[in-house]
Design an enzyme around this catalytic site. Structure first.
Site, PDB file in Angstrom:
ATOM      1  N   HIS A 252     -12.590   2.596   0.194  1.00 47.37           N
ATOM      2  CA  HIS A 252     -11.829   3.490  -0.664  1.00 47.37           C
ATOM      3  C   HIS A 252     -11.948   4.962  -0.267  1.00 47.37           C
ATOM      4  CE1 HIS A 252     -11.749  -0.140  -3.056  1.00 47.37           C
ATOM      5  NE2 HIS A 252     -10.958   0.417  -3.948  1.00 47.37           N
TER       6      HIS A 252
ATOM      7  N   GLU B 195       0.407  -3.823   0.569  1.00 46.77           N
ATOM      8  CA  GLU B 195       0.754  -2.564   1.246  1.00 46.77           C
ATOM      9  C   GLU B 195       1.805  -2.770   2.324  1.00 46.77           C
ATOM     10  OE1 GLU B 195      -2.395  -3.456   0.507  1.00 46.77           O
ATOM     11  OE2 GLU B 195      -2.742  -1.933  -1.044  1.00 46.77           O
TER      12      GLU B 195
END
Length: 325
Positions: free
Chosen positions: A129, A60
């Site tokens: 998540h 990321e």
């Protein structure tokens, strides 16, 4: 108009902007050949080529750095962070770099980046998540934070985000991807960023919410109506900057309010909305402004998430406290 799910509306918005502007680039983990983990980019690489829609390494921080570099070269990057719980790996790029560029360079450079990411609970994901971390980025100056609740809003707001010359964090609730359908116009249209939307008119109580909590609020409003109460449901849509004008106007009409967020109670969007109401409309209030939130704990494992998440019953019960104060 076509009937679409939210994820279909998002794909349609991306397709619209890829077709309209050759500088729009879509990239992230598995967004190319696979079309994204939720198929939000399904078919876009085949249609626009691997130079416009492409996969990145599982990093990321690299995705964020790439977006900044591309923006400095005149592109309009639309990076996807596969789940917003992975925000911490890209936080420096978002909060420390892209959010500051316009200020840092005296307006010489723009950062037309739209960071897309799914978030939110109710679908039994693994740890990290489903976290609702919008409060962290909403506090960062220079960022806009957008959270749609309907397919129509998702398409119009995403197109507006991609065309914006400042960085936008665009969050898509996991549970809403395929659980709701709605009419979505074909072709391009925009919805202004920073403008809330009254999803249900009312006169006795204002309910402010965003994302999946808009739909829980509408359910609660329907239950309240059975008892003779008229609740107004306001979808914030953009949580930074807040549409304070619409918030205040609603409170001045109903004289009572509650604020709903899926995130934990500490700090967050709901606390900010309550503060704005108290500072700007306290003389219109006939009861304290209450919040409906998740508890201040780590997001639970999936077996317990239905107990942990706020729902229509919680909203209804809190609304009754305010209405009968």
């Amino acid at each position: 108009m076509a009937q679409m799910t939210m994820v279909q509306a998002i794909t349609d918005a991306l397709r619209t902007e890829l077709k309209r502007d050759p500088n729009v680039l879509v990239f992230g983990e598995d967004v190319g050949v696979n079309g994204g983990v939720f198929r939000a980019t399904d078919g876009l690489q085949k249609e626009f080529g691997a130079d416009r829609v492409f996969d990145t390494p599982l990093a990321e921080s690299g995705i964020g750095g790439l977006a900044i570099g591309l923006a400095l070269q005149g592109f309009r990057p639309v990076p996807e962070i596969q789940f917003f719980g992975f925000l911490f790996e890209v936080m420096d790029s978002i909060a420390g770099q892209m959010s500051r560029y316009r200020y840092r360079t005296g307006g010489t450079y723009q950062m037309p980046i739209t960071v897309r990411s799914p978030f939110g609970g109710g679908v039994h994901t693994p740890e990290l998540h489903s976290d609702s971390l919008e409060g962290l980025v909403a506090q960062v100056p220079g960022l806009k934070v957008v959270i749609p609740s309907t397919p129509y809003d998702a398409k119009g707001l995403l197109i507006s985000s991609i065309r914006d010359n400042d960085p936008v964090v665009f969050l898509e609730h996991l549970k809403l991807y395929r659980s709701i359908r709605g009419e979505v116009p074909e072709g391009e249209y925009t919805i202004p960023l920073g403008k809330a939307d009254v999803k249900r008119e009312g006169k006795d109580l204002s309910i402010f919410a965003y994302g999946a909590m808009v739909h829980e609020s509408l359910k609660a409003a329907a239950e309240l109506e059975k008892e003779g109460y008229s609740a107004e449901v306001v979808d914030l849509r953009t949580v930074s900057p807040l549409d304070v004008e619409t918030i205040v106007a609603s409170v001045e009409k109903t004289n009572r309010a509650i604020v709903v967020q899926e995130a934990q109670r500490q700090a967050g969007i709901a606390a900010n909305v309550v503060s704005e109401i108290n500072e700007r409309a306290i003389l219109s209030l006939e009861a304290p402004v209450l919040r409906v939130t998740a508890p201040d704990t780590v997001y639970p494992f999936s077996q317990a998430e239905n107990v942990w998440l706020p729902n229509a019953k919680d909203i209804y019960e809190t609304a009754k406290k305010v209405l009968t104060f």
